[in-house]
Design a protein around this motif. Structure first.
Motif, PDB file in Angstrom:
ATOM      1  N   UNK A   1       1.478  46.168 -40.414  1.00  0.00           N
ATOM      2  CA  UNK A   1       0.435  47.048 -40.811  1.00  0.00           C
ATOM      3  C   UNK A   1       1.188  48.318 -41.527  1.00  0.00           C
ATOM      4  N   UNK A   2       2.024  49.026 -40.844  1.00  0.00           N
ATOM      5  CA  UNK A   2       2.665  50.093 -41.286  1.00  0.00           C
ATOM      6  C   UNK A   2       3.683  49.781 -42.499  1.00  0.00           C
ATOM      7  N   UNK A   3       4.346  48.896 -42.399  1.00  0.00           N
ATOM      8  CA  UNK A   3       5.153  48.556 -43.742  1.00  0.00           C
ATOM      9  C   UNK A   3       4.356  48.130 -44.920  1.00  0.00           C
ATOM     10  N   UNK A   4       3.390  47.178 -44.715  1.00  0.00           N
ATOM     11  CA  UNK A   4       2.616  46.734 -45.503  1.00  0.00           C
ATOM     12  C   UNK A   4       1.745  47.807 -46.088  1.00  0.00           C
ATOM     13  N   UNK A   5       1.396  48.684 -45.255  1.00  0.00           N
ATOM     14  CA  UNK A   5       0.484  49.743 -45.910  1.00  0.00           C
ATOM     15  C   UNK A   5       0.975  51.004 -46.468  1.00  0.00           C
TER      16      UNK A   5
ATOM     17  N   UNK B   1       1.726  43.182 -25.335  1.00  0.00           N
ATOM     18  CA  UNK B   1       2.406  44.275 -26.255  1.00  0.00           C
ATOM     19  C   UNK B   1       3.280  44.058 -27.597  1.00  0.00           C
ATOM     20  N   UNK B   2       4.034  42.796 -27.209  1.00  0.00           N
ATOM     21  CA  UNK B   2       4.845  42.308 -28.198  1.00  0.00           C
ATOM     22  C   UNK B   2       4.228  41.874 -29.598  1.00  0.00           C
ATOM     23  N   UNK B   3       3.092  41.062 -29.249  1.00  0.00           N
ATOM     24  CA  UNK B   3       2.368  40.467 -30.572  1.00  0.00           C
ATOM     25  C   UNK B   3       1.636  41.758 -31.121  1.00  0.00           C
ATOM     26  N   UNK B   4       0.889  42.651 -30.526  1.00  0.00           N
ATOM     27  CA  UNK B   4       0.026  43.713 -31.199  1.00  0.00           C
ATOM     28  C   UNK B   4       1.324  44.884 -31.697  1.00  0.00           C
ATOM     29  N   UNK B   5       2.347  44.968 -31.100  1.00  0.00           N
ATOM     30  CA  UNK B   5       3.385  45.931 -31.581  1.00  0.00           C
ATOM     31  C   UNK B   5       3.891  45.477 -32.791  1.00  0.00           C
TER      32      UNK B   5
END
Length: 413
Positions: free
Chosen positions: A228-232, A218-222
């Protein structure tokens, strides 16, 4: 009835329900889904300053001019749109779709996804409980009754709520957990939390079960989804989202569909002090007393400990079912925003009572739930003078009563 016939009968029930439900909701304006549509539209237009626009409150009484103008073009009213409070990445992903589909086509598409997610959620809840313990057609039949008559389910469909899909993803995560796939369980729960933050609290179940692989996943994928949200998109949009959420700090929201225990306790204190007003007609925001935050955190800690204590000697898969059906409502009512449609998760798990209780008691329990959380009763209550407080008080008391009854049974068994 063979296993194949049982599965066919259950699926047939859900297919009929899905077709009827989709027909009844086809062409309806999706109030809560409108936030995602307009955010995607503004992202596509490059008007990033309009995505998290709003007043001084978390919600708005009068929508911003740009939102209102677009809403009127499509024949909707100001009450038919809600502010966007999701991560920016979803606005970016929806942007191309909003340029292809008009709002009505978009709402039909998402309603179809929601109805599919509900049908899948019924199956996932059945598998989490343990498929061999109850026929699927029986589980599906009870679920259909609950979906048709209870306010949380009716309201979620009327609003075209994204919570429906989020609940399905959460159930998928715990289905993978009970199947022994901890890493995928953590990753899927992180996806649910990337859409709405509230599912993140369910990592307490990973802690309760000492499943450190699921917690690490959970921590890694979170972190991956956040990156991804910030970069996207861009970092500034994320600060704007945090600014919107911060408007709830130190506040208590009183609403007819917010079943948080905070306004309930607040009103009790106001009643003792002779200041209680039971006749407000719209949602209201009060300043939170300084003692409210520590009190709810302490209650959450106690609730977590009680769920662990009560379920520790139950065997899986019943243990996981009990932990979910107890912990999810506790996390809900102890949060500032406990929307009624968050009850979808325990609602999908309720048919399990027909296995753990004698049939007569299970029927009585089901009837009681259908009455306490009846959509008809809710409609009657909101037409009374206590249009806001009556459904809120009944909702909080009903959740507490059901939790206590189920906890007592689990402790005695």
């Amino acid at each position: 009835m063979t296993a194949r016939q049982d599965l066919f009968a259950g699926v047939a029930l859900l297919v009929v329900w899905a077709i009827v439900t989709l027909y009844r909701h086809w062409g309806l304006w999706g109030t809560d889904m409108s936030a995602l549509y307009w955010a995607g539209h503004f992202y596509a237009q490059g008007a990033l300053d309009q995505i998290y626009v709003g007043g001084q409150d978390f919600f708005w009484e009068i929508p911003p001019d740009e939102w209102l103008a677009l809403t009127r073009v499509h024949g909707a009213s100001p009450l038919d749109i809600t502010p966007y409070i999701y991560p920016p990445i979803w606005a970016a992903l929806l942007a191309p779709i909003t340029q292809t589909l008009d709002p009505h086509a978009f709402f039909n598409l998402t309603q179809g996804i929601n109805v599919t997610c509900i049908s899948l959620s019924v199956w996932l809840a059945w598998r989490i409980f343990g498929a061999g313990h109850v026929p699927f057609w029986q589980w599906a039949g009870i679920s259909v009754v609950l979906l048709q008559l209870t306010m949380p389910a009716v309201l979620a469909l009327q609003l075209n709520q994204p919570q429906i899909a989020v609940t399905c993803i959460v159930l998928l995560a715990f289905y993978r957990l009970c199947a022994g796939h901890s890493k995928s369980a953590g990753a899927i729960l992180a996806l649910a939390a990337a859409i709405k933050l509230s599912p993140a609290a369910l990592i307490l179940l990973f802690v309760m079960r000492r499943d450190w692989r699921a917690l690490a996943s959970f921590a890694v994928f979170g972190a991956l989804f956040a990156s991804l949200s910030i970069l996207g998109t861009n970092l500034d949009l994320h600060w704007q989202l945090l600014d919107r959420i911060s408007l709830l700090d130190g506040k208590i929201l009183v609403s007819r569909i917010n079943y948080s225990i905070e306004p309930f306790i607040f009103q009790l204190v106001e009643l003792v002090q002779g200041r209680a007003d039971f006749f407000i007609t719209n949602y209201t925001i009060f300043d939170q007393p300084v003692w409210m935050g520590p009190l709810t955190k302490l209650a959450l800690l106690i609730g977590f400990g009680l769920v662990w204590w009560i379920t520790r000697r139950h065997p899986d898969p019943r243990k996981l079912w009990l932990q979910l059906i107890l912990l999810a409502p506790i996390l809900m009512i102890l949060s500032p925003l406990a929307w009624a449609h968050y009850l979808l998760l325990p609602l999908f798990l309720i048919p399990g009572i027909f296995v753990i209780l004698p049939q007569r008691q299970a029927i009585l329990w089901l009837v009681l739930i259908l009455v306490l959380f009846s959509d008809t009763l809710w409609q009657i209550l909101i037409e009374t003078q206590m249009t806001v407080w009556a459904p809120l008080i009944l909702g909080v008391i009903s959740i507490g009563f059901c939790l206590k009854s189920l906890a007592i049974w689990a402790l005695r068994t």
